[in-house]
Design a protein around this motif. Structure first.
Motif, mmCIF file in Angstrom:
data_model
loop_
_atom_site.group_PDB
_atom_site.id
_atom_site.type_symbol
_atom_site.label_atom_id
_atom_site.label_comp_id
_atom_site.label_asym_id
_atom_site.label_seq_id
_atom_site.Cartn_x
_atom_site.Cartn_y
_atom_site.Cartn_z
ATOM 1 N N THR A 225 -1.180 -2.053 -5.696
ATOM 2 C CA THR A 225 -2.583 -2.219 -6.097
ATOM 3 C C THR A 225 -2.720 -2.825 -7.490
ATOM 4 O O THR A 225 -3.808 -3.231 -7.869
ATOM 5 N N SER A 226 -1.629 -2.872 -8.255
ATOM 6 C CA SER A 226 -1.735 -3.318 -9.648
ATOM 7 C C SER A 226 -1.724 -4.831 -9.806
ATOM 8 O O SER A 226 -2.190 -5.343 -10.821
ATOM 9 N N GLY A 227 -1.172 -5.548 -8.831
ATOM 10 C CA GLY A 227 -1.025 -6.995 -8.984
ATOM 11 C C GLY A 227 0.189 -7.364 -9.826
ATOM 12 O O GLY A 227 0.564 -8.519 -9.924
ATOM 13 N N ASP A 228 0.816 -6.380 -10.446
ATOM 14 C CA ASP A 228 2.013 -6.591 -11.257
ATOM 15 C C ASP A 228 3.218 -6.206 -10.412
ATOM 16 O O ASP A 228 3.406 -5.029 -10.080
ATOM 17 N N GLU A 229 4.041 -7.189 -10.057
ATOM 18 C CA GLU A 229 5.182 -6.932 -9.175
ATOM 19 C C GLU A 229 6.262 -6.077 -9.824
ATOM 20 O O GLU A 229 7.202 -5.666 -9.162
#
Length: 170
Positions: free
Chosen positions: A14-18
């Motif tokens: 959900t963060s968009g940060d892989e």
């Protein structure tokens, strides 16, 4: 009834940060029981022998599999029901339908019984361990000790602190 889980670190979708990792609970897995082990457990408090149980399961499989494939929903004791499910591609002309190539995603659906659903509803969840980077730690405490987040009793140091050198031997 108790249900065990492990803390598992995974990417936060959900963060968009892989690279952002967060902790999740995942069911603790302890392997699988083969037919002999299952039979031994199933007959533990009965007068049935392991062989009788295995034979009954073999006969049940021979009889029930064709029933399930024919479209009959089959009840398995007080565990639940098994039934066939699949999807298919569509055609405008019925004569163009080819079951071998157009039926897709055939699978068996298990629907738990009310008893099994109730057991899950009333389960108490208990941490069994921690899994990080493919390593399984036997407890949250052992994970913290391995990561230097906690000190073993009797060592006289705090995490990240210094040892004062004053120790008593018992």
């Amino acid at each position: 009834m108790k249900a065990n889980f492990n803390y598992t670190k995974r990417i936060d979708p959900t963060s968009g940060d892989e690279k952002k990792m967060i902790w999740y609970a995942t069911p603790a897995t302890k392997g699988a029981m083969d037919a002999d082990e299952t039979a031994r457990m199933a007959v533990a408090d009965t007068t049935l022998s392991k062989g009788e149980f295995k034979h009954a399961m073999e006969v049940a499989s021979e009889k029930l599999i064709p029933l399930i494939l024919s479209g009959i929903s089959v009840t398995i004791g007080d565990l639940g029901k098994l039934r066939l499910s699949f999807g298919s591609k569509g055609v405008e002309n019925i004569d163009d339908f080819d079951a071998q190539t157009m039926i897709q995603n055939a699978k068996i659906i298990f629907t738990p019984s009310q008893t099994l659903k109730q057991a899950l509803k009333t389960a108490t969840f208990e941490a069994e361990g921690v899994v990080e980077d493919g390593i399984k730690y036997g407890s949250l405490k052992s994970y913290r000790l391995a990561k230097g987040l906690e000190v073993a009793p009797g060592t006289g140091t705090e995490p990240g602190g210094e040892d004062d050198g004053d120790h008593q031997l018992g």
